[in-house]
Design a protein around this motif. Structure first.
Motif, PDB file in Angstrom:
ATOM      1  N   LEU B  65       0.941  -1.178   0.189  1.00 34.80           N
ATOM      2  CA  LEU B  65       0.071   0.067   0.010  1.00 34.80           C
ATOM      3  C   LEU B  65       0.925   1.182   0.016  1.00 34.80           C
ATOM      4  N   ALA B  66       0.700   2.253  -1.155  1.00 34.19           N
ATOM      5  CA  ALA B  66       1.501   3.221  -1.159  1.00 34.19           C
ATOM      6  C   ALA B  66       0.631   4.445  -0.665  1.00 34.19           C
ATOM      7  N   PRO B  67       1.065   5.311   0.117  1.00 30.83           N
ATOM      8  CA  PRO B  67       0.023   6.239   0.515  1.00 30.83           C
ATOM      9  C   PRO B  67       0.348   7.655   0.162  1.00 30.83           C
ATOM     10  N   PHE B  70       2.405  13.879   2.663  1.00 40.10           N
ATOM     11  CA  PHE B  70       2.315  15.107   3.619  1.00 40.10           C
ATOM     12  C   PHE B  70       0.741  15.229   4.163  1.00 40.10           C
ATOM     13  N   GLU B  71       0.193  16.034   4.331  1.00 34.76           N
ATOM     14  CA  GLU B  71      -0.980  16.206   5.318  1.00 34.76           C
ATOM     15  C   GLU B  71      -2.219  15.276   4.532  1.00 34.76           C
ATOM     16  N   GLU B  72      -1.958  14.937   3.285  1.00 30.41           N
ATOM     17  CA  GLU B  72      -3.042  14.141   2.828  1.00 30.41           C
ATOM     18  C   GLU B  72      -2.781  12.828   3.356  1.00 30.41           C
ATOM     19  N   GLN B  73      -1.651  12.304   3.829  1.00 32.03           N
ATOM     20  CA  GLN B  73      -1.417  11.210   4.330  1.00 32.03           C
ATOM     21  C   GLN B  73      -1.828  11.037   5.778  1.00 32.03           C
ATOM     22  N   ALA B  74      -1.611  12.116   6.441  1.00 36.55           N
ATOM     23  CA  ALA B  74      -2.014  12.152   7.857  1.00 36.55           C
ATOM     24  C   ALA B  74      -3.732  12.106   7.929  1.00 36.55           C
ATOM     25  N   ARG B  75      -3.951  12.889   7.213  1.00 32.77           N
ATOM     26  CA  ARG B  75      -5.619  12.865   7.161  1.00 32.77           C
ATOM     27  C   ARG B  75      -6.282  11.539   6.821  1.00 32.77           C
ATOM     28  N   THR B  76      -5.688  10.490   6.279  1.00 36.28           N
ATOM     29  CA  THR B  76      -6.217   9.470   5.630  1.00 36.28           C
ATOM     30  C   THR B  76      -5.392   8.099   6.352  1.00 36.28           C
ATOM     31  N   ARG B  77      -4.659   8.453   6.986  1.00 38.79           N
ATOM     32  CA  ARG B  77      -3.792   7.370   7.806  1.00 38.79           C
ATOM     33  C   ARG B  77      -4.828   6.181   8.431  1.00 38.79           C
ATOM     34  N   LYS B  78      -5.569   6.538   9.056  1.00 40.24           N
ATOM     35  CA  LYS B  78      -6.459   5.673   9.732  1.00 40.24           C
ATOM     36  C   LYS B  78      -7.250   4.696   8.694  1.00 40.24           C
ATOM     37  N   VAL B  79      -7.481   5.359   7.669  1.00 42.44           N
ATOM     38  CA  VAL B  79      -8.433   4.581   6.813  1.00 42.44           C
ATOM     39  C   VAL B  79      -7.606   3.607   6.044  1.00 42.44           C
ATOM     40  N   LEU B  80      -6.303   3.715   5.838  1.00 39.63           N
ATOM     41  CA  LEU B  80      -5.260   2.904   5.176  1.00 39.63           C
ATOM     42  C   LEU B  80      -4.801   1.883   6.200  1.00 39.63           C
TER      43      LEU B  80
END
Lengths: 302, 280
Positions: B65-67, B70-80
């Motif tokens: 899984l490639a995330p 930056f903040e896009e990653q933090a905002r969606t971390r739990k989803v991944l």
């Protein structure tokens, strides 16, 4: 030095995951002297340890260089840990944090660090909603000796309008609070710190009407936060609050500071600083403030 | 908070300190087996392997899984994280990683380059190979989607499932810089990075010159590509023009753009993703 990953099972049977940045100073160096103090950084809302442009991770690297081991972790429901936070709007999730939903795992993480990280005492540093969690937990754990609150939301979710509204819209005076019939030292201490608040709010004193401003403030401000600050101070813990002058809630903070903060709570409003610390200058100001705060921990000032 | 007595913070249970007004869903008993580590075959990158559930009939299939960045990653971390757990529950070993200087990986964000991000993806794939993966599929979200689609032609047995992939990194860079300029104005004009993340000139230059993904060129791989989107129809329209299938998934509430609404999982999106990884 590569940080250490850890995990434990919380009281609800969920895995809580965290990361520990060991102190990187050489043993015996001035920076390492006497540092049996660890730091736990608590980010805001529910985005987890990497939130807000990794502010906590950058801070951890700085503090580790200064000789302090630093922990970041995700409470159950958040980030890497098991469980789910409830889906909702930002405001609903801010309320979820405000209600103390992450306090239990914070306390358990503190216990874990005391047992496994070689620290004797801890400082909690929290940003935004993480500041609330930090303050609530600091009031409840004897090993916490200091707490630094960064941009704490002092007004309860959904109550800002009550604070900002016209004076004539102030609600009627609240009923006096009944004190529990107890004579324990703890209850006496809590009553002791409540009295100044009640006096300011005009509460609990027959025939004395509260001011409209105070009534609005009572409705709006987070009283759990207020009491946690009072308890921590009564226990001799160091408390400091840092707010940016561009934070949208800075005016509410100034009111909060004027009405509620007890003696001995340090406050600092940083110039040119927003809620998110998005500029290099504001980050540098914050880190400097944190460094000064940490230097006071363990001193004989309290 | 109005009315009522003050809670006793020293006595959490009686004070209700740990009780939320919005009750969280009752968690299931933990069945997840997960290894967290730093891959040290280069700059240390944070990796988590979510083991396929032992009772799910796994066949050695892995998904990397490639995330987002930056903040896009933090905002969606739990989803991944939850997607990886659901993949594991479905019998697929899932491996997540963070690019150097992002997430929990070591390094400074202003040292990140596009080449380093792609290398981290390759290192995660290599990690799966060393674990004995029978086959490896790719998942990518936003920048991760770009990397997954770019890597697919050299992995002949892999499938790529991508969420809202960025196809044009130069356009993405311009979007970020425009947003950042607006933020800077609010923050008094100081030069800063993206959403507060210090960003190096090398990354910005790479983004500006990276080749855009031409979906038409990927048409020969159409059987191995699944595009899932929910934010708009641009990706779907581009896929249709190129002869690729793209699905607009309904009822996805979270966004990489903001945190006005947050949700830790998205059932319809997860279902579609797992089906696509399985080739069902």
């Amino acid at each position: 030095m590569t940080p250490r990953l850890f995990k434990f099972t919380n009281v609800r049977g969920l895995t809580v995951k965290g990361i520990l940045y060991p102190a990187t100073t050489k043993p015996g160096s001035p920076a390492a002297a006497g540092h049996d103090t660890g730091v736990v950084y608590l980010p805001g809302i529910v985005l987890g340890a990497t939130a807000t442009h990794r502010l906590g991770i950058d801070l951890a690297h700085q503090l580790a260089r200064d000789g302090y081991p630093v922990c970041l972790f995700d409470p159950a429901g958040i980030g890497e840990s098991e469980g789910d936070y409830p889906a909702g709007t930002h405001q609903e999730l801010a309320s979820w944090i405000e209600a103390g939903s992450c306090v239990g795992d914070t306390l358990q993480t503190i216990d874990y660090l005391l047992e496994h990280a070689g620290v004797r005492q801890l400082v909690l540093i929290g940003h935004c909603g993480g500041a609330l969690t930090a303050m609530y937990a600091a009031a409840r754990h004897a090993a916490v000796v200091g707490v630094l609150l960064i941009c704490p939301p002092t007004v309860c979710q959904g109550e800002k309008e009550a604070l900002d509204g016209p004076a004539e819209a102030a609600p009627p005076p609240p009923a006096p609070v009944a004190e529990p019939p107890s004579s324990s030292w703890l209850d006496r201490a809590i009553r002791g710190v409540r009295r100044p608040i009640d006096a300011m709010l005009g509460r609990g004193h027959a025939g004395e009407a509260p001011s409209r401003r105070a009534t609005a403030a009572e409705k709006a401000f987070n009283r759990r936060l207020i009491e946690a600050v009072q308890i921590a101070r009564a226990d001799g813990k160091r408390v400091e609050i840092v707010v940016g002058d561009r934070d949208p809630d800075v005016d509410a903070f100034r009111t909060f500071q004027r009405i509620y903060l007890p003696e001995g709570v340090g406050t600092r409003v940083l110039d040119g600083t927003s809620h998110g610390f998005v500029t290099a200058t504001s980050v540098a100001l914050l880190f400097s403030e944190v460094g000064e705060f940490m230097a006071t921990i363990g001193s004989a000032l309290f | 908070m109005a009315g009522g007595g003050l809670p006793n913070l020293r006595d959490g249970a009686s004070a209700g300190v740990d009780q939320a007004p919005v009750p969280a869903p009752a968690p299931p008993a933990s069945t997840h087996v997960e290894d967290e580590l730093f891959l040290d075959d280069g700059p240390p990158i944070f990796v988590t392997r979510h083991h396929a559930a032992s009772d799910a009939g796994g066949d050695g299939t892995f998904a990397v899984l490639a995330p987002p960045l930056f903040e896009e990653q933090a905002r969606t971390r739990k989803v991944l994280v939850n997607l990886a757990r659901d993949l594991a529950d479905a019998g697929i070993d899932a491996v997540r990683f963070d690019y150097p200087g992002t997430g929990l990986s070591e390094g400074a964000s202003d040292e990140l380059t596009l080449a380093a991000a792609a290398a981290a993806f390759d290192r995660a794939i290599g990690y799966c190979q060393r674990l004995g993966a029978a086959r490896i599929h790719l998942f990518g979200f936003r920048l991760g989607g770009y990397l997954a689609l770019s890597a697919l032609p050299r992995l002949p047995a892999a499938r790529a499932v991508v969420w809202e992939p960025i196809l044009d990194l130069a356009g993405y860079r311009d979007e970020l810089v425009r947003l950042e300029r607006a933020t800077q104005r609010l923050a008094d004009g100081e030069p800063v990075g993206i959403d507060g993340n210090p960003v190096g000139a090398a990354l910005l230059a790479e983004l500006a010159t990276a080749p855009a993904i031409d979906l038409a060129q990927l048409a020969p791989l159409r059987d191995r590509i699944t595009l899932l989107c929910w934010d708009g129809r641009a990706i779907q329209d581009a896929a249709i023009r190129a002869g690729l299938a793209a699905t607009v998934v309904p009822d996805v509430r979270f966004s990489w753009r903001h945190i006005r609404v947050l949700e830790p999982r998205s059932p319809a999106l997860f279902r579609a993703t797992i089906q696509a990884v399985k080739g069902a």
